[in-house]
Design a protein around this motif. Structure first.
Motif, PDB file in Angstrom:
ATOM      1  N   PHE B  68      54.281 -51.216 -14.703  1.00 34.91           N
ATOM      2  CA  PHE B  68      53.603 -52.501 -14.846  1.00 34.91           C
ATOM      3  C   PHE B  68      53.839 -53.376 -13.623  1.00 34.91           C
ATOM      4  N   LEU B  69      55.103 -53.376 -13.161  1.00 32.30           N
ATOM      5  CA  LEU B  69      55.426 -54.197 -11.994  1.00 32.30           C
ATOM      6  C   LEU B  69      54.545 -53.816 -10.812  1.00 32.30           C
ATOM      7  N   ARG B  70      54.363 -52.514 -10.631  1.00 33.79           N
ATOM      8  CA  ARG B  70      53.589 -52.043  -9.489  1.00 33.79           C
ATOM      9  C   ARG B  70      52.107 -52.332  -9.631  1.00 33.79           C
ATOM     10  N   CYS B  71      51.670 -52.624 -10.867  1.00 41.12           N
ATOM     11  CA  CYS B  71      50.284 -53.045 -11.044  1.00 41.12           C
ATOM     12  C   CYS B  71      50.050 -54.417 -10.437  1.00 41.12           C
ATOM     13  N   MET B  72      51.114 -55.208 -10.416  1.00 42.57           N
ATOM     14  CA  MET B  72      50.913 -56.616 -10.077  1.00 42.57           C
ATOM     15  C   MET B  72      50.730 -56.851  -8.593  1.00 42.57           C
ATOM     16  N   ASN B  73      51.094 -55.876  -7.749  1.00 44.77           N
ATOM     17  CA  ASN B  73      50.688 -56.009  -6.344  1.00 44.77           C
ATOM     18  C   ASN B  73      49.924 -54.771  -5.892  1.00 44.77           C
ATOM     19  N   ARG B 108      50.784 -62.197  -0.844  1.00 46.30           N
ATOM     20  CA  ARG B 108      51.030 -63.228  -1.858  1.00 46.30           C
ATOM     21  C   ARG B 108      51.996 -62.739  -2.930  1.00 46.30           C
ATOM     22  N   VAL B 109      52.005 -61.423  -3.161  1.00 40.94           N
ATOM     23  CA  VAL B 109      52.901 -60.858  -4.166  1.00 40.94           C
ATOM     24  C   VAL B 109      53.838 -59.869  -3.461  1.00 40.94           C
ATOM     25  N   GLY B 110      55.027 -60.324  -3.154  1.00 41.74           N
ATOM     26  CA  GLY B 110      55.972 -59.480  -2.416  1.00 41.74           C
ATOM     27  C   GLY B 110      56.763 -58.600  -3.358  1.00 41.74           C
ATOM     28  N   MET B 111      57.470 -57.635  -2.760  1.00 35.88           N
ATOM     29  CA  MET B 111      58.178 -56.692  -3.619  1.00 35.88           C
ATOM     30  C   MET B 111      59.538 -56.323  -3.025  1.00 35.88           C
ATOM     31  N   VAL B 112      60.520 -56.224  -3.913  1.00 40.59           N
ATOM     32  CA  VAL B 112      61.855 -55.760  -3.534  1.00 40.59           C
ATOM     33  C   VAL B 112      62.142 -54.528  -4.382  1.00 40.59           C
ATOM     34  N   PHE B 113      62.657 -53.501  -3.734  1.00 44.12           N
ATOM     35  CA  PHE B 113      62.750 -52.213  -4.424  1.00 44.12           C
ATOM     36  C   PHE B 113      64.143 -51.952  -4.966  1.00 44.12           C
ATOM     37  N   GLN B 114      64.195 -50.877  -5.758  1.00 41.66           N
ATOM     38  CA  GLN B 114      65.440 -50.491  -6.415  1.00 41.66           C
ATOM     39  C   GLN B 114      66.542 -50.183  -5.399  1.00 41.66           C
ATOM     40  N   LYS B 115      66.193 -49.287  -4.471  1.00 42.65           N
ATOM     41  CA  LYS B 115      67.162 -48.933  -3.448  1.00 42.65           C
ATOM     42  C   LYS B 115      66.865 -49.809  -2.237  1.00 42.65           C
ATOM     43  N   PRO B 116      67.881 -50.452  -1.675  1.00 42.71           N
ATOM     44  CA  PRO B 116      67.605 -51.244  -0.473  1.00 42.71           C
ATOM     45  C   PRO B 116      66.932 -50.362   0.572  1.00 42.71           C
ATOM     46  N   ASN B 117      65.826 -50.817   1.118  1.00 41.61           N
ATOM     47  CA  ASN B 117      65.116 -49.976   2.087  1.00 41.61           C
ATOM     48  C   ASN B 117      64.788 -50.719   3.373  1.00 41.61           C
ATOM     49  N   GLU B 190      53.852 -65.928  -3.152  1.00 44.12           N
ATOM     50  CA  GLU B 190      53.929 -66.831  -4.292  1.00 44.12           C
ATOM     51  C   GLU B 190      54.736 -66.185  -5.407  1.00 44.12           C
ATOM     52  N   VAL B 191      54.604 -64.853  -5.487  1.00 46.54           N
ATOM     53  CA  VAL B 191      55.305 -64.120  -6.527  1.00 46.54           C
ATOM     54  C   VAL B 191      56.190 -63.069  -5.847  1.00 46.54           C
ATOM     55  N   ILE B 192      57.401 -62.885  -6.368  1.00 47.44           N
ATOM     56  CA  ILE B 192      58.233 -61.791  -5.860  1.00 47.44           C
ATOM     57  C   ILE B 192      58.523 -60.836  -7.004  1.00 47.44           C
ATOM     58  N   LEU B 193      58.202 -59.570  -6.794  1.00 47.14           N
ATOM     59  CA  LEU B 193      58.483 -58.548  -7.797  1.00 47.14           C
ATOM     60  C   LEU B 193      59.765 -57.832  -7.398  1.00 47.14           C
ATOM     61  N   MET B 194      60.665 -57.665  -8.347  1.00 47.97           N
ATOM     62  CA  MET B 194      61.906 -56.952  -8.027  1.00 47.97           C
ATOM     63  C   MET B 194      62.093 -55.832  -9.034  1.00 47.97           C
ATOM     64  N   ASP B 195      62.224 -54.614  -8.501  1.00 46.20           N
ATOM     65  CA  ASP B 195      62.375 -53.466  -9.394  1.00 46.20           C
ATOM     66  C   ASP B 195      63.831 -53.023  -9.413  1.00 46.20           C
ATOM     67  N   GLU B 196      64.546 -53.410 -10.437  1.00 46.15           N
ATOM     68  CA  GLU B 196      65.972 -53.092 -10.553  1.00 46.15           C
ATOM     69  C   GLU B 196      66.701 -53.316  -9.231  1.00 46.15           C
ATOM     70  N   ILE B 222      59.141 -65.234 -10.072  1.00 47.77           N
ATOM     71  CA  ILE B 222      59.841 -63.955  -9.909  1.00 47.77           C
ATOM     72  C   ILE B 222      59.670 -63.087 -11.148  1.00 47.77           C
ATOM     73  N   VAL B 223      59.353 -61.829 -10.925  1.00 50.09           N
ATOM     74  CA  VAL B 223      59.329 -60.861 -12.024  1.00 50.09           C
ATOM     75  C   VAL B 223      60.356 -59.797 -11.684  1.00 50.09           C
ATOM     76  N   ILE B 224      61.301 -59.585 -12.576  1.00 46.76           N
ATOM     77  CA  ILE B 224      62.381 -58.649 -12.259  1.00 46.76           C
ATOM     78  C   ILE B 224      62.503 -57.598 -13.348  1.00 46.76           C
ATOM     79  N   VAL B 225      62.533 -56.349 -12.922  1.00 49.87           N
ATOM     80  CA  VAL B 225      62.802 -55.263 -13.861  1.00 49.87           C
ATOM     81  C   VAL B 225      64.300 -55.053 -13.863  1.00 49.87           C
ATOM     82  N   THR B 226      64.887 -54.944 -15.020  1.00 53.22           N
ATOM     83  CA  THR B 226      66.320 -54.689 -15.027  1.00 53.22           C
ATOM     84  C   THR B 226      66.703 -53.777 -16.174  1.00 53.22           C
ATOM     85  N   HIS B 227      67.757 -53.028 -15.912  1.00 51.51           N
ATOM     86  CA  HIS B 227      68.277 -52.142 -16.937  1.00 51.51           C
ATOM     87  C   HIS B 227      69.296 -52.859 -17.789  1.00 51.51           C
TER      88      HIS B 227
END
Ligand SMILES: Nc1ncnc2c1ncn2[C@@H]1O[C@H](COP(=O)(O)OP(=O)(O)O)[C@@H](O)[C@H]1O
Ligand SMILES: [Mg+2]
Lengths: 460, 274
Positions: B68-73, B108-117, B190-196, B222-227
């Motif tokens: 779902f997160l990846r749908c948003m950007n 406009r919709v940035g993304m931060v990934f699970q593993k620092p890259n 405007e939006v930052i997506l963060m996947d775990e 901010i939208v954040i996926v977390t375990h």
């Protein structure tokens, strides 16, 4: 023939020792293999190795020493007149003796002293063989007996076997090193002889290359000229043309295969490209000389240019095609190894595919790509056949790709083919050229390996 | 299955609707379904992401949070065989509209990934990457200013200001992740997506990132996926619970954790499954 039987006997003995060692190890338990330190097979191998290795070592050393010793004894038994012959003639005589001894020449026609020597030669060889066989078999049996006695459940057979395996591997890897050292030494030695006749600076900086040494002192060009600059320049020119072809084409096809092509297409095309590297260079040579060179000539003439029928351009172009797979295949691997997360990071920033490739993937893969290019360069520098066939033999000092040039490897070949005296500067020059060439490609390879290794550390 | 889904959705979205009177939704997803080839990974998700808030997506692994997160950007665009149906809009524009430029959207919709890259470039170049692509700086001074302010906002400036020219890959894991956050905010999304974003980090680095998320909330959605449910409870205002590709429950984080209305949510947050 006899040797084959001997070896077979030693190997049979090894099989027997294996069974014996294994059986003895098992026999010392109360029935369960886990009471042993190592698995039973290791005890078998341990015993077998102990019986085989000393025997094989003796055979190997014996065979190496035998020739010299036997010949020495045969020579010593020759009449004094023959013993005093110069070395070269003595060698020929020994050859005769060996041929008579093996029955290749009929003994009737040989001189009596040759016949006698041949008989003596055969006798000595037979004695020697019997001695060798006896010692080898004896050693095998002693080794077997010794190892069998050593076996008990606490013996660390596995560790011992591992150590022996390691010694073998080390020996195998040193063969390559020793060969390289040998090659370098022989090059150095011959090149040294060359430089004692032709000054070093003249060779490195001279602008004139015409290695013909006249037969008579009053002939034209009697001195010969050994300025290597024109041929190194030729090598550079052709390699440069080849790289101008191979680097862009190879790199772009690597990018296409790694980034755009579907996996199916890639698995089909990549081996196909690699076939290019498998085509014999002679075939490329035909292609360059018979198809490409006339085309270039025709093309050049339609522009009013003066094009030689053998040109650096023809050889360079075809060589470039040949080394495309060196660039593309390695670069493709390197580009594919760039982690997916980096691509996603870049896409996530809004970068397009080509921006991602140019700004992230290629920089990340650059060291590996440079490594692949350097390997391709050293391949281009060493290439001979295409140049012989398409670029000619004339040592012109020119940067004009439409002229005939020659390269280092081609000159080495032409200096050494045919009947040659091995102490004239002409033939020795080949070794000097070889030495310099070896040095250049060695440097390129070292740099390439270094760069590739640095690249590997990046993602680990 | 779809019966329970239908009966759940109105309940779940009730608190959102009461809230939207005071806060505007930044992004709205309606009937979002995602298919990987023939396999459906997400089923008719309806969600309103509220502006300047932290929305946490939780759920057992494989339930479709990342999808779902990846749908948003539109990061799913690069996955072969992946298709998205339904609508996701941002400030009243459908982001899946063919006229939308993905490049612009991702700015406009940035993304931060699970593993620092971080890219294998210098720290400076890592942060300058986005601004360069989008042409945000007219000269070196402006770029310097963007890099500095991004690193400051990612609370990394003090640690790296003396070694901006060193490779970003040489930083510690937590610093790398903050560098990736700085990289993401450098283009003023405007939006930052963060996947775990913390799953590869140790507890101390995790705490710093969580602190940072708090600060970033002032300026970004901010939208954040977390375990980790504790993390969701600590950092978010809204929480969405996904299960088997369905959005089961969505609402105020406090409410969802103390008084969930669906028994699957109850089961998950009390640790009975997942
Ligand atoms: N690239 C993909 N191709 C095929 N199936 C995928 C892909 N990515 C995710 N899936 C599937 O979609 C489902 C949801 O995955 P994901 O969104 O990654 O779950 P989560 O992030 O919640 O752990 C899983 O069943 C997963 O197997
Ligand atoms: Mg995930």
């Amino acid at each position: 023939m006899n040797l084959a039987i001997l070896l077979a006997a030693v190997l049979l003995l090894a099989l027997y020792s294996y069974a014996l060692g294994r059986g003895r190890a098992l026999g010392q338990t109360t029935g369960h293999p886990s009471e042993l330190h190592s698995r039973p097979g290791y005890y078998g191998t341990y015993t077998a190795l102990w019986s085989v290795i000393p025997a094989l070592l003796v055979i190997a050393i014996w065979l190496m020493a035998e020739g010299v010793i036997v010949e020495g004894l045969v020579v010593a038994s020759l009449p004094q007149a023959q013993q005093d012959l110069p070395n070269a003639q003595l060698g020929l005589l020994l050859n005769d003796i060996r041929n008579v001894a093996s029955g290749a020449f009929s003994a009737e026609q040989a001189e009596p002293f040759v016949r006698a020597a041949a008989e003596r030669y055969n006798g000595l060889r037979l004695t020697s063989f019997i001695g060798m066989a006896a010692i080898a078999v004896l050693l095998a049996v002693i080794g077997l007996y010794w190892a069998r006695r050593a076996i008990d459940p606490g013996l660390r057979a596995r560790n011992a076997v591992e150590r022996i395996v390691m010694v073998f591997l080390v020996a195998a890897s040193t063969i390559a090193i020793f060969t390289t050292v040998g090659i370098v030494l022989s090059l150095l030695f011959e090149a040294w002889r060359f430089f004692s006749q032709v000054p070093f600076y003249e060779f490195l900086f001279g602008l004139q290359w015409s290695p013909q040494i006249a037969l008579r002192a009053d002939q034209v060009g009697s001195s010969g000229a050994f300025g290597a600059v024109p041929i190194f320049a030729g090598t550079l020119l052709i390699s440069f043309i080849a790289m101008v072809v191979a680097v862009p084409v190879g790199l772009m096809s690597a990018i296409y295969m790694a980034e755009y092509a579907t996996p199916k297409f890639r698995s089909f095309v990549k081996p196909l490209l690699e076939v290019l590297a498998g085509i014999p260079t002679v075939v490329y040579g035909f292609f360059a000389a018979l198809t490409v060179a006339p085309q270039i000539r025709g093309f050049g003439e339609s522009f009013g240019l003066d094009v030689a029928s053998e040109s650096a351009l023809a050889a360079g172009l075809v060589m470039g095609i040949m080394i495309i797979p060196f660039v593309s295949s390695l670069s493709d691997d390197v580009i594919s190894a760039v982690p997916r997360s980096l691509r996603e990071g870049s896409y996530g920033m809004g970068a397009t595919k080509s921006e991602t490739i140019v700004r992230v993937i290629l920089p990340a893969a650059l060291p590996g790509i440079v490594g692949s290019i350097l390997l391709a360069v050293s391949r281009a520098i060493g290439e001979t056949m295409i140049v012989v066939m398409a670029a000619g033999l004339a040592a012109n000092l020119t940067a004009n790709p439409f002229q005939a040039v020659t390269t280092v490897t081609v000159q080495i070949v032409t200096l050494l083919v045919g009947d040659q005296e091995f102490d004239s500067p002409k033939t020795l020059a080949a070794f000097a050229l070889g030495l310099v060439l070896f040095f250049i490609t060695l440097c390129l390879n070292v740099i390439a390996l270094h760069v590739v290794r640095k690249y590997r550390e990046q993602y680990d | 299955m779809s019966m329970t889904e239908d009966s759940q959705t109105p309940e779940a979205s009730t608190p959102v609707e009461t809230l939207t009177t005071e806060t505007t939704p930044k992004m709205i997803g309606r009937d979002v379904s995602v298919f990987y080839a023939d396999k459906q990974a997400l089923f008719d998700v309806d969600i309103d992401i509220v502006e300047k808030e932290v929305t946490a997506l939780i759920g057992p692994s494989g339930c479709g949070k990342s999808t779902f997160l990846r749908c948003m950007n539109r990061m799913n665009d690069v996955i072969e065989g992946c298709s998205v149906t339904g609508t996701i809009s941002m400030d009243d524009g459908d982001i899946y509209d063919p006229k939308v430029d993905v490049v612009q959207l991702r700015a406009r919709v940035g993304m931060v990934f699970q593993k620092p890259n971080p890219f294998p470039k210098s720290i400076y170049e890592n942060v300058a990457y986005g601004p360069r692509i989008h042409g945000l700086a007219a000269n070196k001074a402006e770029m310097d200013a963007i890099v500095e302010s991004s690193l400051r906002r990612a609370s990394l400036w003090e640690e790296v200001k003396d070694r901006l020219e060193q490779p970003g890959t040489g930083l510690s894991g937590g610093q790398q992740q903050r560098l990736c956050i700085a990289r993401a905010i450098a283009v003023e999304p405007e939006v930052i997506l963060m996947d775990e974003p913390c799953s590869a980090l140790d507890p101390i680095a995790t705490a710093r990132i969580e602190e940072l998320i708090h600060e970033l909330r002032e300026n970004f959605t901010i939208v954040i996926v977390t375990h980790s449910m504790q993390q969701a409870a600590r950092v978010s205002q809204k929480t969405a619970f996904f299960h088997l590709g369905n959005l089961v429950e969505y609402g105020e984080t406090e409410v969802l954790f103390t008084n969930p209305s669906d028994e699957r949510t109850q089961g998950y947050i009390t640790g009975r499954f997942g």
